[in-house]
Scaffold this active site. Sequence first.
Site, PDB file in Angstrom:
ATOM      1  N   ASP A 231       0.833  -1.213   0.000  1.00  0.00           N
ATOM      2  CA  ASP A 231       0.000   0.000   0.000  1.00  0.00           C
ATOM      3  C   ASP A 231       0.863   1.256   0.000  1.00  0.00           C
ATOM      4  O   ASP A 231       2.014   1.231   0.437  1.00  0.00           O
ATOM      5  CB  ASP A 231      -0.828   0.089   1.297  1.00  0.00           C
ATOM      6  CG  ASP A 231      -1.782  -1.054   1.444  1.00  0.00           C
ATOM      7  OD1 ASP A 231      -2.134  -1.661   0.431  1.00  0.00           O
ATOM      8  OD2 ASP A 231      -2.147  -1.321   2.607  1.00  0.00           O
TER       9      ASP A 231
HETATM   10  N1  URA Z   1      -1.157  -5.857   4.056  1.00  0.00           N
HETATM   11  C1  URA Z   1      -1.590  -4.588   4.060  1.00  0.00           C
HETATM   12  O1  URA Z   1      -2.559  -4.260   4.716  1.00  0.00           O
HETATM   13  N2  URA Z   1      -0.916  -3.683   3.319  1.00  0.00           N
HETATM   14  C2  URA Z   1       0.176  -3.994   2.589  1.00  0.00           C
HETATM   15  O2  URA Z   1       0.750  -3.119   1.938  1.00  0.00           O
HETATM   16  C3  URA Z   1       0.596  -5.322   2.604  1.00  0.00           C
HETATM   17  C4  URA Z   1      -0.090  -6.242   3.349  1.00  0.00           C
END
Ligand code: URA
Length: 242
Positions: free
Chosen positions: A102
Amino acid sequence: MRLNKYIARAGIASRRKADELTKNGEVKVNGLTVREPGYDVRDEDAVEVSGRLVGRADKPVYIMLNKPAGCVTTAKDDRKRPTVMDFTADIEERIFPVGRLDYATSGLLIMTNDGELAHALTHPKHEIYKTYIAKVSGVISDEKLAKLRRGVDIGGFVTSPAKVAVIGQAGRVAEVEIQILEGRNRQVRKMFAAVGGSVVGLKRVAVGDIRLGRLKEGQYRKLRREEVDCLIAPPSNNSNEI
Ligand code: URA
């Protein structure tokens, strides 16, 4: 090199999809249609897929980037936000990220020009633990840990058993190490939300046995041969303990 491998290496399609494209007459070598996925491509051959010239199969490159928070894991962003490509601009080969982190998540991101490996790694059957350090507001009780270990419903999908342990507590924020098998969108955040926790910081520190170590944010390094090997054939680990 076999034609299907050449196409997969170039990041155009998985080997299986390359087979399909070839059998459907979408692939030409030196201007002639080739329908045999096992055709032996030589260095000097020009390969076209659906009318597009595929670059010579670059030598495979595998790197890890310590992705900073505040950039997207795509090649381009409509909203003109920084992307992970900004941190690897000096790499000549056309690499791309394997899976995604993310915008607000930092840590270990593998990037490669090996389309076949990227495809294999993101396939649900490829079971490899991804390790995250999550900062979670509140106190994470044993009951919540037990739920996460069993697997939780994150909106129509029940996660596989996770390995999870509280490794610190600073005031109202718990530091939790969590290892998960899948790579669903915002999975860790959704898992904690499912047990009544809110993730305020998230960093990926390992993929299988490959560890981020001391690599600084925004920097990358090449993966060592044995690190690439363990991505291709990860050692099995079914214990629920960290
Ligand atoms: N889980 C999440 O919530 N975000 C990420 O970027 C990777 C795994």
